[in-house]
Design a protein around this motif. Structure first.
Motif, short mmCIF file in Angstrom:
data_model
loop_
_atom_site.label_atom_id
_atom_site.label_comp_id
_atom_site.label_asym_id
_atom_site.label_seq_id
_atom_site.Cartn_x
_atom_site.Cartn_y
_atom_site.Cartn_z
N PRO A 61 -91.27 -80.81 -36.28
CA PRO A 61 -90.22 -81.52 -35.54
C PRO A 61 -89.15 -82.15 -36.42
O PRO A 61 -87.98 -82.18 -36.04
N PHE A 62 -89.50 -82.65 -37.60
CA PHE A 62 -88.51 -83.36 -38.39
C PHE A 62 -87.44 -82.43 -38.98
O PHE A 62 -86.23 -82.70 -38.86
N LEU A 63 -87.85 -81.34 -39.61
CA LEU A 63 -86.86 -80.43 -40.15
C LEU A 63 -86.09 -79.73 -39.03
O LEU A 63 -84.91 -79.39 -39.21
N THR A 64 -86.75 -79.51 -37.89
CA THR A 64 -86.05 -78.92 -36.74
C THR A 64 -84.89 -79.81 -36.32
O THR A 64 -83.76 -79.35 -36.09
N PHE A 65 -85.14 -81.12 -36.21
CA PHE A 65 -84.08 -82.06 -35.84
C PHE A 65 -83.07 -82.26 -36.98
O PHE A 65 -81.91 -82.56 -36.74
N GLY A 90 -76.47 -80.48 -37.84
CA GLY A 90 -75.40 -79.76 -38.51
C GLY A 90 -75.36 -80.02 -40.00
O GLY A 90 -76.40 -80.30 -40.62
N GLU A 91 -74.17 -79.97 -40.60
CA GLU A 91 -74.05 -80.08 -42.05
C GLU A 91 -74.53 -81.43 -42.58
O GLU A 91 -74.98 -81.53 -43.72
N LYS A 92 -74.45 -82.47 -41.76
CA LYS A 92 -74.89 -83.80 -42.20
C LYS A 92 -76.35 -84.06 -41.88
O LYS A 92 -76.87 -85.14 -42.15
N GLY A 93 -77.02 -83.08 -41.29
CA GLY A 93 -78.45 -83.16 -41.09
C GLY A 93 -78.93 -84.31 -40.23
O GLY A 93 -78.30 -84.69 -39.25
N MET A 94 -80.07 -84.88 -40.63
CA MET A 94 -80.73 -85.91 -39.84
C MET A 94 -79.86 -87.15 -39.66
O MET A 94 -79.93 -87.82 -38.63
N ARG A 95 -79.02 -87.45 -40.64
CA ARG A 95 -78.16 -88.63 -40.55
C ARG A 95 -77.26 -88.54 -39.30
O ARG A 95 -77.15 -89.48 -38.52
N HIS A 96 -76.64 -87.38 -39.11
CA HIS A 96 -75.77 -87.19 -37.95
C HIS A 96 -76.59 -87.07 -36.67
O HIS A 96 -76.19 -87.58 -35.61
#
Length: 322
Positions: free
Chosen positions: A234-238, A243-249
């Protein structure tokens, strides 16, 4: 078979239900001899049948040198089963007092350096090691069904467990082609079952409230989240969802939705009506396909899926320990 530094040569399995027989099949496929004990009538016959059923999948995964279905023997007592064992895998039903009584017998008759691993899916190790003569060598070693295919095993030590026992156990389970996940903070249900339980409770609510059928819930996982989770969790999926900013965005954009009442943490009351909805839904979904046929399909799928996971996931993640 690779003994490395774990020193495990003789294995004992106590309790030969679905999980116990799964362990036996994996152990045999890795070239070990297994001495088992189960007082239930017909246990040996059921074990040999279960191992035979599992063997085609194990052959596809690859058998170790010396692997044989014939290297299983049943003992007449717990004492006989565990006396010379280097590692004992306990798999009796999930009832605390029963497990404690059986573990006390194992502890009494096993040699002091032997590792005792319990397959408990939810009881904390500190609870189960209470009253043992040698609590320092007891751990939870919780696998997943089918044990002979799925590689994850959760290793959890209790308050009295020695660190070197967990290390030796981790080395051993890795040597039999498993992925040991060492959980440093014990909690009821460990890790994976707590995650599955949360999804299971929500699934029951969706069926109970008439939102979806059992088949529709399964389809939502099979063709959606399940495919992604098999590779990334679940974590890498989210993380990718951001997008390009990953989990932060992702957290900035979707974090507020966590406050919305989309899910229900408490399980619904398991009424007779809900039971029938679930039972009838599963039976309708399965149709004329027997449980044995479903298991065979599952096994073939998992063997192929494991090949894909290994292909697309970094080699360095083979041992998932904390």
């Amino acid at each position: 078979m690779n003994n490395k530094s774990h020193g495990v040569k003789q294995l004992a399995v106590i309790g030969t239900g679905v999980i116990g027989n799964g362990w036996i099949a994996r152990f045999l496929a890795q070239g070990y001899k297994v001495l088992a004990f189960d007082p239930v009538d017909g246990a040996e016959e059921r074990t040999r049948k279960a191992v035979s059923h599992a063997w085609p999948s194990l052959e596809k995964l690859g058998l170790a040198e010396g692997a044989s279905q014939d290297r299983i023997r049943f003992a007449s007592t717990i004492e006989e089963a565990v006396a010379n064992a280097d590692l004992i895998q306990e798999n009796v039903p999930e009832r605390e007092e029963l497990k404690k009584n059986v573990l006390a017998s194992i502890d009494q008759f096993a040699k002091s350096e032997a590792i005792i691993g319990s397959s408990t899916s939810g009881i904390m190790p500190s609870v189960l090691q209470e009253g043992l003569q040698h609590p320092e060598r007891f751990i939870v070693a919780h696998p997943f069904n089918p044990v002979y295919i799925l590689p994850l095993v959760e290793l959890v030590g209790g308050e009295s467990t020695k660190a070197d026992v967990i290390e030796r156990a981790s080395d051993f389970y890795q040597s039999i082609q498993m992925k040991p996940l060492v959980i440093n903070k014990e909690i009821e249900g460990h890790l994976a079952d707590r995650l599955m339980e949360a999804l299971w409770r929500e699934a029951l609510h969706l069926v109970n409230d008439g939102v979806a059928t059992t088949e529709e819930v399964d389809a939502a996982i099979i063709y959606g989240a399940g495919l992604r989770w098999a590779q990334m969790g679940p974590f890498l999926t989210f993380h990718l969802a951001g997008g390009e900013k990953g989990m932060r965005h992702m957290l900035d954009q979707f974090g507020p939705a966590l406050k919305l009442p989309w899910t229900k943490l408490d399980a619904p009351e398991l009424t007779d009506e809900l039971k029938e909805k679930v039972i009838e839904g599963c039976e309708s979904h399965a149709g004329d396909v027997s449980i044995a046929e479903l298991e065979q399909k599952r096994n073939e799928f998992l063997v192929e899926l494991l090949d894909l996971v290994e292909k697309y996931w970094p080699e360095s993640n083979n041992l998932v320990t904390k």
